[in-house]
Scaffold this active site. Structure first.
Site, short mmCIF file in Angstrom:
data_model
loop_
_atom_site.label_atom_id
_atom_site.label_comp_id
_atom_site.label_asym_id
_atom_site.label_seq_id
_atom_site.Cartn_x
_atom_site.Cartn_y
_atom_site.Cartn_z
N CYS A 120 -2.05 12.09 2.44
CA CYS A 120 -2.18 12.26 0.98
C CYS A 120 -3.31 13.26 0.74
O CYS A 120 -4.36 13.16 1.38
CB CYS A 120 -2.52 10.92 0.33
SG CYS A 120 -3.05 11.09 -1.40
N HIS A 170 -6.22 10.99 -0.56
CA HIS A 170 -6.54 9.70 0.05
C HIS A 170 -6.39 9.70 1.58
O HIS A 170 -6.39 8.64 2.20
CB HIS A 170 -5.67 8.59 -0.56
CG HIS A 170 -5.94 8.37 -2.01
ND1 HIS A 170 -4.99 8.57 -2.98
CD2 HIS A 170 -7.07 8.01 -2.65
CE1 HIS A 170 -5.53 8.32 -4.17
NE2 HIS A 170 -6.78 7.98 -3.99
N GLU A 193 0.86 -1.19 0.00
CA GLU A 193 0.00 0.00 0.00
C GLU A 193 0.89 1.24 0.00
O GLU A 193 1.60 1.49 0.96
CB GLU A 193 -0.93 -0.04 1.22
CG GLU A 193 -1.69 1.24 1.49
CD GLU A 193 -2.39 1.81 0.28
OE1 GLU A 193 -3.28 1.14 -0.27
OE2 GLU A 193 -2.02 2.93 -0.15
N LYS A 194 0.85 1.99 -1.11
CA LYS A 194 1.80 3.09 -1.33
C LYS A 194 1.63 4.28 -0.40
O LYS A 194 2.50 5.15 -0.36
CB LYS A 194 1.72 3.56 -2.79
CG LYS A 194 0.36 4.10 -3.20
CD LYS A 194 0.36 4.49 -4.67
CE LYS A 194 -0.97 4.98 -5.17
NZ LYS A 194 -1.97 3.90 -5.31
N HIS A 195 0.55 4.35 0.38
CA HIS A 195 0.36 5.48 1.29
C HIS A 195 0.96 5.27 2.67
O HIS A 195 1.09 6.22 3.44
CB HIS A 195 -1.13 5.76 1.47
CG HIS A 195 -1.78 6.32 0.26
ND1 HIS A 195 -2.42 5.53 -0.66
CD2 HIS A 195 -1.87 7.59 -0.19
CE1 HIS A 195 -2.89 6.30 -1.63
NE2 HIS A 195 -2.56 7.54 -1.38
N HIS A 235 -2.09 15.29 -6.97
CA HIS A 235 -2.10 14.10 -6.11
C HIS A 235 -0.69 13.89 -5.54
O HIS A 235 0.23 13.55 -6.29
CB HIS A 235 -2.53 12.89 -6.96
CG HIS A 235 -2.67 11.62 -6.16
ND1 HIS A 235 -2.76 10.39 -6.78
CD2 HIS A 235 -2.74 11.39 -4.82
CE1 HIS A 235 -2.88 9.46 -5.83
NE2 HIS A 235 -2.87 10.04 -4.65
N HIS A 253 4.37 6.48 -4.63
CA HIS A 253 3.12 7.25 -4.65
C HIS A 253 3.24 8.34 -5.71
O HIS A 253 4.32 8.89 -5.90
CB HIS A 253 2.88 7.88 -3.27
CG HIS A 253 1.57 8.57 -3.16
ND1 HIS A 253 1.39 9.86 -3.59
CD2 HIS A 253 0.36 8.13 -2.73
CE1 HIS A 253 0.12 10.19 -3.39
NE2 HIS A 253 -0.52 9.16 -2.87
FE FE2 Z 1 -2.77 9.16 -2.73
#
Ligand code: FE2
Length: 131
Positions: A116, A119, A16-18, A52, A46
């Site tokens: 983010c 997100h 999970e990139k976050h 973004h 990310h």
């Molecule tokens: Fe994001």
């Protein structure tokens, strides 16, 4: 009523990139200065665009058996390609990675949170043991 804690998501940082990856030694000596690195998107990058991006991250330390965490550092990632020419035109980007140095005589848990802009909030934690 919504609680902030219900809005902070977590997952495996490798998938999970976050999720902030926390790099620190598992064991340290009493009072030793150790480098801690917080990286968002370490395995899966990310996006870093005007629309973004990761805006900030913060690192806390909660000594074992205590109630209140200490803020170790707060890191702003301020450049995401924006300029007077418009979005994604400056070619200048801050990567969401930060390093700081901590010393402690107490074992405990490092807690990192990242934000983010689309997100929301993500967290991770890592135990650190003082030998
Ligand atoms: Fe994001």
């Amino acid at each position: 009523m919504s609680e902030l804690k219900e809005l902070i998501q977590t997952a495996d940082w490798k998938t999970e990139k976050h999720v902030p990856a926390i790099e620190a030694p598992d064991k340290i000596k009493k009072g030793e200065s150790v480098k801690i690195t917080v990286t968002i998107g370490k395995e899966i990058p990310h996006p870093n665009t005007t629309e973004h991006h990761i805006s900030w991250a913060a690192l806390y330390f909660l000594p074992d058996g205590e109630k209140f965490p200490y803020q170790i550092g707060r890191f702003e990632f301020g450049a995401h390609g924006e300029s007077t020419q418009g979005p994604n035109t400056s070619t200048i980007y801050t990567s969401p990675e930060a390093t700081c140095v901590l010393k402690t005589e107490k074992s405990g848990t490092l807690l990192a949170v990242s934000y983010c802009n689309i997100h929301g909030l993500w967290q991770n934690s890592k135990k650190i043991e003082v030998a």
